[in-house]
Design an enzyme around this catalytic site. Structure first.
Site, PDB file in Angstrom:
ATOM      1  N   LYS A 182       0.260  -1.668   0.405  1.00  4.78           N
ATOM      2  CA  LYS A 182      -0.075   0.204  -0.282  1.00  4.78           C
ATOM      3  C   LYS A 182       0.648   0.856  -0.734  1.00  4.78           C
ATOM      4  CE  LYS A 182      -1.469   2.808   2.817  1.00  4.78           C
ATOM      5  NZ  LYS A 182      -2.053   3.797   2.477  1.00  4.78           N
ATOM      6  N   GLY A 234       7.268   4.395   8.822  1.00  5.53           N
ATOM      7  CA  GLY A 234       6.244   5.671   8.654  1.00  5.53           C
ATOM      8  C   GLY A 234       6.517   6.399  10.311  1.00  5.53           C
ATOM      9  N   SER A 235       5.198   6.680  10.407  1.00  2.00           N
ATOM     10  CA  SER A 235       5.570   7.140  11.700  1.00  2.00           C
ATOM     11  C   SER A 235       5.804   6.329  13.186  1.00  2.00           C
ATOM     12  CB  SER A 235       4.150   8.282  12.224  1.00  2.00           C
ATOM     13  OG  SER A 235       3.028   7.582  12.251  1.00  2.00           O
ATOM     14  N   THR A 236       6.120   6.920  14.124  1.00  2.00           N
ATOM     15  CA  THR A 236       6.222   5.613  15.419  1.00  2.00           C
ATOM     16  C   THR A 236       5.009   5.456  15.724  1.00  2.00           C
ATOM     17  OG1 THR A 236       8.559   6.695  15.544  1.00  2.00           O
ATOM     18  CG2 THR A 236       7.367   5.556  17.676  1.00  2.00           C
ATOM     19  N   GLU A 237       3.983   6.211  15.944  1.00  2.00           N
ATOM     20  CA  GLU A 237       2.679   5.874  16.307  1.00  2.00           C
ATOM     21  C   GLU A 237       2.286   5.173  15.796  1.00  2.00           C
ATOM     22  OE1 GLU A 237       0.238   9.530  15.838  1.00  2.00           O
ATOM     23  OE2 GLU A 237      -0.812   8.520  16.851  1.00  2.00           O
ATOM     24  N   GLY A 239       3.688   3.115  13.676  1.00  2.00           N
ATOM     25  CA  GLY A 239       4.899   1.570  13.757  1.00  2.00           C
ATOM     26  C   GLY A 239       4.071   0.510  15.658  1.00  2.00           C
ATOM     27  N   GLU A 256      10.571   0.929   9.937  1.00  4.15           N
ATOM     28  CA  GLU A 256      11.902   1.625  10.020  1.00  4.15           C
ATOM     29  C   GLU A 256      10.645   3.349  10.270  1.00  4.15           C
ATOM     30  OE1 GLU A 256      14.348   0.869   8.711  1.00  4.15           O
ATOM     31  OE2 GLU A 256      14.724  -0.655   8.360  1.00  4.15           O
ATOM     32  N   CYS A 290      13.028  10.411   7.112  1.00  3.08           N
ATOM     33  CA  CYS A 290      13.362   9.829   8.224  1.00  3.08           C
ATOM     34  C   CYS A 290      14.953  10.203   8.925  1.00  3.08           C
ATOM     35  CB  CYS A 290      13.388   8.756   7.692  1.00  3.08           C
ATOM     36  SG  CYS A 290      13.664   7.596   7.502  1.00  3.08           S
ATOM     37  N   GLU A 387       9.746  14.360  15.956  1.00  2.00           N
ATOM     38  CA  GLU A 387      10.147  15.380  14.328  1.00  2.00           C
ATOM     39  C   GLU A 387       9.008  16.255  14.082  1.00  2.00           C
ATOM     40  OE1 GLU A 387       9.317  11.180  12.321  1.00  2.00           O
ATOM     41  OE2 GLU A 387      11.184  11.477  11.143  1.00  2.00           O
TER      42      GLU A 387
END
Ligand code: NDP
Length: 479
Positions: A182, A234-237, A239, A256, A290, A387
């Site tokens: 996606k 993508g974002s840590t959230e 993830g 990542e 990133c 970030e």
């Protein structure tokens, strides 16, 4: 007085791309309508609607996973590595042949300058397919066995749409897996062009499936019971949400995630070169990177000198039309991302840091943010910890190498770092003490398919690229 940096416009032609009014999903080797709704993708530099794109429903994702499973069982996992390599080489060559088309489309849908999509993204995308094609018939020498995992569900962000696709698809296919990928909601077009390239390369149907959509489509892929491996950037959230979603299943996962890299400049560094590295570290790709060098740590004795040279250099950056070959900094990818950059910058000012933006005229339509630097930043400031993912640099100072290490490591992230110094011994000692997956010395933001990439702590786990990148797509030497 006319600036010595005035250039005549040098627009790249759009004629090389053919954007259709609407796009379906790429499932089992064909474009299909899908059963969900649709969404619009816009050019962030102009706000022009580019196309209507299908939003994959849970049922569409299920069809895509079934197609990937069939292709895996009947064709792809049975094929020899040497045969799989032929397809990957073919895809790599078509990417090179259609490189200009891919670069222009990427710049239109993402907002990044054409000189970056043309000279950085697309060549590295082709290099990834060439590199992993080379591994396909040599897997047993890599040390992770040669048994693929099965169906890989892959979810990628909008900052390097085609490059992230290559990082995900090339090693997966080389190892004998099939994929459902996606792309991000705001940048689906180059992934859909890649689907056409798969058709052109005669890739067996179902080996690559591209399902467009937003977060719900990503969730459907990640939680699908017949997906064996999840790969996410993508974002840590998000993830963390994915890590929770796959906990307790036997899915293999690589994440990542974000970063807040320290770019450390010592007083013996070649300063003009360091300034170029600082600019590249944070303004490359509008700072939507990133591993961006978003925290500049500069030794106190040269801080004033570095800041004055940096501001002089920033004033020459050309911000504007991504399709102009002279443009250095393009458009912010979306209105949401622009709002986030503005908000964090305002917080930076409110918390007492001093803000300076390069003098530049921003276009009236589209999403734009002038290259900005904050001085007087402390470790407690949110702009030093979070970030921002935009063209915003936070500057801190240090006196000793130990202080630099402590400040650099004082972050929940650990993706990358940069060290600028004349002394080789100092580079090695810093590299040993910095908790970051990638450390650049006297350079920044260099990517190569042969080199592993990944982070510590909240920057995620697993490695992509290089021999190490194969591990994520194989069952391991004992299986
Ligand atoms: P996200 O992490 O939300 O997006 C990454 C991908 O995941 C997109 O394809 C997204 O879909 C998809 N997604 C969203 N929610 C889910 C979910 N619950 N399950 C599975 N997939 C999901 O990043 P955003 O685009 O929202 O950006 C937010 C912030 O994240 C940025 O401001 C930036 O700070 C950071 N970021 C970091 C990146 C990095 O490489 N470190 C890359 C991108 C963003 P959709 O297309 O709908 O967003």
């Amino acid at each position: 007085m006319t600036s010595p940096f005035e250039y005549a416009p040098a627009p790249e032609s759009r004629a090389v791309v053919d954007i259709k009014p609407s796009y379906g999903l790429f499932v089992n080797g064909e474009f299909v309508d899908g059963s969900g709704t649709s969404f619009k993708t816009v050019n962030p530099a102009t706000e022009e609607v580019l196309a209507e794109v299908a939003e994959a429903s849970d049922a569409d994702v299920d069809e895509a996973v079934k197609a990937a499973r069939r292709a895996y069982t009947r064709v792809w996992s049975r094929m020899s590595g040497a045969e799989r390599a032929k397809y990957l080489y073919r895809i790599a060559r078509i990417i090179q042949e259609r490189g200009r088309e891919l670069a222009v489309l990427e710049s239109i849908d993402n907002g990044k300058p054409i000189k970056e999509s043309r000279d950085v993204d697309v060549p590295i995308v082709a290099a990834h397919f060439f590199y992993y094609a080379g591994w396909a018939d040599k897997l047993k020498y890599a040390g992770y066995g040669d048994t693929p995992l099965g169906v890989a569900g892959q979810v990628i962000p909008w900052n390097f749409p085609l490059l992230m696709l290559a990082w995900k698809i090339a090693p997966a296919l080389a190892c004998g897996n099939t994929v459902v990928l996606k792309p991000a909601e705001t940048t689906p077009l180059t992934a859909l062009l890649f689907a056409e390239i798969c058709q052109q390369a005669d890739l067996p149907p179902g080996v690559v499936n591209i399902v467009t959509g937003a977060g719900a489509t990503g969730r459907a892929i990640v939680s699908h019971p017949d997906v064996d491996k999840v790969a996410f950037t993508g974002s840590t959230e998000v993830g963390k949400a994915i890590a929770r979603a796959v906990a307790g299943t036997d899915k293999k996962v690589t994440l990542e995630l974000g970063g807040k890299a320290a770019n450390i400049v010592f007083d013996d560094a070649p300063l003009d070169q360091a300034v170029e590295g600082i600019v590249n570290g944070i303004f490359f790709n509008q700072g939507h990177v990133c591993c961006a060098g978003s925290r500049l740590l500069v030794q106190e004795s040269v801080a004033d000198e570095v800041m004055s040279r940096l501001k002089r250099r920033m004033a020459t950056l050309r911000v504007g039309d991504p399709l102009d070959k002279n443009t250095d900094v393009g458009a912010i990818n979306s209105a949401e991302q622009l709002a986030k950059i503005r908000e964090l910058s305002e917080i930076g000012e409110a918390e007492g840091a001093e803000r300076w933006s390069a003098p530049c005229e921003l276009p009236s339509n589209g999403y734009w943010f002038a290259p900005t630097v904050f001085t007087g930043v402390t470790q407690a400031h949110r702009i030093a910890r979070e970030e921002i993912f935009g063209p915003v640099l936070s500057v801190l100072t240090f006196r000793t190498p130990s202080e630099a290490v402590e400040k650099a490591n004082n972050t929940p992230f650990g993706l990358s770092a940069g060290v600028w110094t004349d002394k080789g011994s100092r580079i090695l000692s810093m590299a040993n003490r910095l908790r970051a997956g990638v450390i650049w010395a006297n350079t920044f933001n260099k990517f190569d398919p042969t080199s592993p990439f990944g982070g510590y702590k909240e920057s995620g786990y697993g490695r992509e690229g290089g021999r190490h990148g194969l591990e994520a797509y194989l069952k391991g030497a004992d299986n």
